[in-house]
Design an enzyme around this catalytic site. Structure first.
Site, PDB file in Angstrom:
ATOM      1  N   ASP A  48      63.237  27.626  24.416  1.00 25.03           N
ATOM      2  CA  ASP A  48      64.424  28.446  24.126  1.00 25.03           C
ATOM      3  C   ASP A  48      65.219  27.907  22.939  1.00 25.03           C
ATOM      4  O   ASP A  48      66.415  28.169  22.824  1.00 25.03           O
ATOM      5  CB  ASP A  48      65.332  28.505  25.359  1.00 25.03           C
ATOM      6  CG  ASP A  48      65.834  27.128  25.775  1.00 25.03           C
ATOM      7  OD1 ASP A  48      65.254  26.116  25.313  1.00 25.03           O
ATOM      8  OD2 ASP A  48      66.795  27.053  26.549  1.00 25.03           O
ATOM      9  N   GLU A  49      64.592  27.164  22.043  1.00 27.98           N
ATOM     10  CA  GLU A  49      65.322  26.605  20.907  1.00 27.98           C
ATOM     11  C   GLU A  49      64.410  26.544  19.696  1.00 27.98           C
ATOM     12  O   GLU A  49      63.214  26.208  19.811  1.00 27.98           O
ATOM     13  CB  GLU A  49      65.840  25.198  21.245  1.00 27.98           C
ATOM     14  CG  GLU A  49      66.701  24.601  20.153  1.00 27.98           C
ATOM     15  CD  GLU A  49      67.300  23.268  20.578  1.00 27.98           C
ATOM     16  OE1 GLU A  49      67.520  22.413  19.712  1.00 27.98           O
ATOM     17  OE2 GLU A  49      67.529  23.085  21.796  1.00 27.98           O
ATOM     18  N   CYS A  86      46.348 -11.041  25.671  1.00 25.72           N
ATOM     19  CA  CYS A  86      45.368 -12.002  25.176  1.00 25.72           C
ATOM     20  C   CYS A  86      45.852 -12.574  23.851  1.00 25.72           C
ATOM     21  O   CYS A  86      46.235 -11.843  22.940  1.00 25.72           O
ATOM     22  CB  CYS A  86      43.997 -11.340  25.008  1.00 25.72           C
ATOM     23  SG  CYS A  86      42.729 -12.446  24.337  1.00 25.72           S
ATOM     24  N   CYS A 103      43.114 -11.345  20.738  1.00 22.77           N
ATOM     25  CA  CYS A 103      42.977  -9.972  20.264  1.00 22.77           C
ATOM     26  C   CYS A 103      44.135  -9.066  20.679  1.00 22.77           C
ATOM     27  O   CYS A 103      44.177  -7.907  20.280  1.00 22.77           O
ATOM     28  CB  CYS A 103      41.666  -9.357  20.759  1.00 22.77           C
ATOM     29  SG  CYS A 103      41.573  -9.203  22.556  1.00 22.77           S
ATOM     30  N   HIS A 162      36.807 -10.488  30.103  1.00 23.53           N
ATOM     31  CA  HIS A 162      37.385 -10.518  28.756  1.00 23.53           C
ATOM     32  C   HIS A 162      37.163 -11.885  28.098  1.00 23.53           C
ATOM     33  O   HIS A 162      36.854 -11.969  26.905  1.00 23.53           O
ATOM     34  CB  HIS A 162      38.872 -10.198  28.824  1.00 23.53           C
ATOM     35  CG  HIS A 162      39.510  -9.976  27.493  1.00 23.53           C
ATOM     36  ND1 HIS A 162      39.300  -8.829  26.752  1.00 23.53           N
ATOM     37  CD2 HIS A 162      40.330 -10.759  26.747  1.00 23.53           C
ATOM     38  CE1 HIS A 162      39.959  -8.913  25.622  1.00 23.53           C
ATOM     39  NE2 HIS A 162      40.606 -10.075  25.602  1.00 23.53           N
ATOM     40  N   HIS A 198      34.902 -12.818  24.570  1.00 21.31           N
ATOM     41  CA  HIS A 198      35.230 -13.656  23.410  1.00 21.31           C
ATOM     42  C   HIS A 198      34.205 -14.777  23.234  1.00 21.31           C
ATOM     43  O   HIS A 198      33.868 -15.168  22.114  1.00 21.31           O
ATOM     44  CB  HIS A 198      36.632 -14.240  23.571  1.00 21.31           C
ATOM     45  CG  HIS A 198      37.726 -13.258  23.318  1.00 21.31           C
ATOM     46  ND1 HIS A 198      37.876 -12.626  22.097  1.00 21.31           N
ATOM     47  CD2 HIS A 198      38.720 -12.794  24.104  1.00 21.31           C
ATOM     48  CE1 HIS A 198      38.917 -11.825  22.153  1.00 21.31           C
ATOM     49  NE2 HIS A 198      39.437 -11.889  23.362  1.00 21.31           N
TER      50      HIS A 198
END
Length: 535
Positions: free
Chosen positions: A66-67, A453, A456, A471, A475
């Site tokens: 509505d705008e 980490c 990274c 994880h 690495h």
């Protein structure tokens, strides 16, 4: 009885407003009447009003159902009418088309036009002349809370700390604003004080996140919370697939029974959009907060990736570009490609060597960045010069392509033959296994703030123990691959250097290799391959 979407002007007199919980609205106005939402009807009438907007500005900006913002400059010039006449005509056309009333504001820019449209509500309009003095006079006494982009927190900060309550006072405290806020925030505040705002059509921006949330009666029933979480995951998945997006960062929003808001986020390794994947991560996030009594729950997916985008337009380089293999003798650009294959009885592996010019040649749809060019300038040893490419015919097969004529040479000069000392994939016996394992560990891998980490920036909350272990292993494997690639390049470079270096007639005394048992550290000599110097 959840959140109030909007309120009539009669209900607003009691303090009822949008985004207010329903039970609070009932306490403020006992005679409050709730009307069920009908978004299909809202959308239908919104489309009718937008058709009217297109008559005056085909490039209008719709900010909600509505705008909208319209640029009526061309209409006023072409038809020779004023902005006030256009506003009257526009409001009348909307009433004839939909039967709805509307309010309008005419001003030199969008920021002030938004304020003007709120002055004579409902069913009214306000016109601010396109004059500098008129604009400065209008904003001089305008409260800062009326400006879009200044909320409750910013209002309190400016008022309590700097004593700013009107737009004109921003210009008086301009030095403090520039010193205390960022450059972009200070520019915005000074623009507000001068009555400046946008007039051009903004560019289409890519969506940054998709979210959904639900408010309900406060409960600590875990089974009920999990059901609501599954429903949210399904809705979020449907929205993602409908828009053609996938995301990597999932954020869980919780509001407790005491109205305390908590947000917990996790970044996945791959882009996800399915209900199952979303529910797996969301469940782990909410389990870490239990037991808890909640009255609101939401899910948001950010760091989006558009599936419609062509992957060739991506500017970020991937690992396959650095470790790609070539099956052909030449890449088509005239650069020499050397392929090394093992002799019968060895492992069926191959190593692809490329020149710097070949790597720097842009792929389809990609370009070489300045950082990559600097990489080759400082690390020339990573590529083997063409004059050093010679291997033994008995155990190695060298396939060379002529950069000029495209002819192949099946024979390799006898002066370029080298007797291999060991297989390329065998580890150096001078390097101890302990040294290799110790050097392969990620450098000081830790979790910043308990979930980021340090290597990274990957985000994993403390509750994701298995994911954290995976994880760390990721690495570790990445480090091993890098060391293996560097060791292989150095090994080949040493063999080529031995083949091309001039042989001295005078015997050179051999240096005694220091034993690695004399100290903790391995001597530097142990990292170089021994070569047979006798002819």
């Amino acid at each position: 009885m959840s959140m109030i979407a909007t309120a009539s002007y009669e209900a607003r007199k009691f303090g009822v407003r949008a985004a207010m919980p329903g039970f609070i609205g009932c306490k403020l106005c006992p005679d409050l009447v709730f009307v069920p939402p009908n978004f299909e009807r809202y959308t239908h009438y919104s489309e009718l009003t937008r058709k009217v907007f297109q008559r005056y500005d085909p490039n209008f900006i719709a900010t909600s159902l509505d705008e909208a913002y319209l640029n009526i400059t061309n209409v006023c010039i072409e038809r020779g009418i004023t902005g006030e006449e256009v506003a009257i005509e526009l409001r009348s056309a909307i009433h004839q088309e939909t039967g709805l009333t509307c309010s309008a504001g005419v001003a030199p820019n969008r920021m002030i036009a938004k304020v003007c449209s709120d002055i004579n509500k409902p069913n009214g309009q306000f016109i601010l002349p396109n004059d500098r003095e008129a604009v400065l006079t209008f904003v001089s006494t305008l409260p800062i809370r009326k400006i879009g982009g200044i909320g409750k927190v910013t209002e309190q900060m400016l008022h309590q700390v700097l004593g700013i309550s009107t737009c004109q006072e921003m210009l008086q405290k301009a030095a403090f604003l520039c010193a205390l806020f960022s450059e972009s925030s200070a520019d915005f505040f000074l623009s507000v004080g001068l009555g400046l705002g946008g007039t051009e059509t903004p560019e289409q921006r890519q969506r940054k996140s998709i979210s959904c949330e639900r408010t309900f009666t406060a409960t600590n029933d875990s089974s009920l919370l999990f059901k609501k979480l599954a429903s949210l995951a399904e809705n979020l998945s449907d929205d993602l697939q409908k828009e053609g997006f996938k995301g990597k960062t999932l954020t869980l929003k919780l509001k407790t029974a005491d109205f305390e808001v908590r947000t917990r986020a996790v970044t996945t390794r791959n882009y996800i959009d399915s209900k199952e994947d979303i529910l797996v991560y969301a469940t782990k996030l909410i389990k870490a907060e239990m037991p808890i009594s909640l009255r609101l729950m939401g899910l948001r997916m950010s760091q989006l990736h558009d599936e419609k985008d062509d992957p060739s337009t991506s500017t970020q380089k991937t690992l396959d570009i650095f470790f790609r293999s070539s099956n052909s003798n030449s890449n088509g650009n005239g650069t020499t490609v050397q392929r090394i294959t093992n002799s019968p009885g060895q492992d069926n592996d191959s190593i692809s060597l490329t020149t710097k010019e070949e790597y720097l040649a842009p792929d389809a749809g990609t370009s070489v960045s300045t950082g990559q060019q600097d990489f080759f300038l400082h690390d020339e040893i990573c590529f083997i010069p063409e004059q050093q490419r010679s291997l033994d015919n008995d155990t190695k097969e060298a396939v060379l392509s002529d950069p000029l004529g495209g002819t192949k040479s099946d024979d390799v000069s006898s002066s370029a033959k080298v007797t291999p000392t060991k297989k390329l994939d065998e580890p150096d016996p001078l390097i101890s296994p302990k040294a290799v394992s110790s050097s392969s560990k990620p450098d000081q891998q830790s979790w910043i703030d308990g979930y980021i980490c340090s290597i990274c920036g990957f985000e994993l909350p403390p509750g994701f123990e298995e994911e954290r272990l995976e994880h760390s292993d990721f690495h570790l494997a990445e480090t091993l691959q890098q060391e293996e690639a560097v060791d292989g390049t150095r090994h080949i470079s040493n063999e080529s250097w031995v083949a091309e270096r001039p042989r001295s007639t005078a015997p050179t005394p051999k240096k005694k290799l220091k034993s690695s048992k004399e100290g903790k550290h391995i001597p530097i000599d142990s990292f170089f391959t021994k070569c047979n110097k006798s002819p």
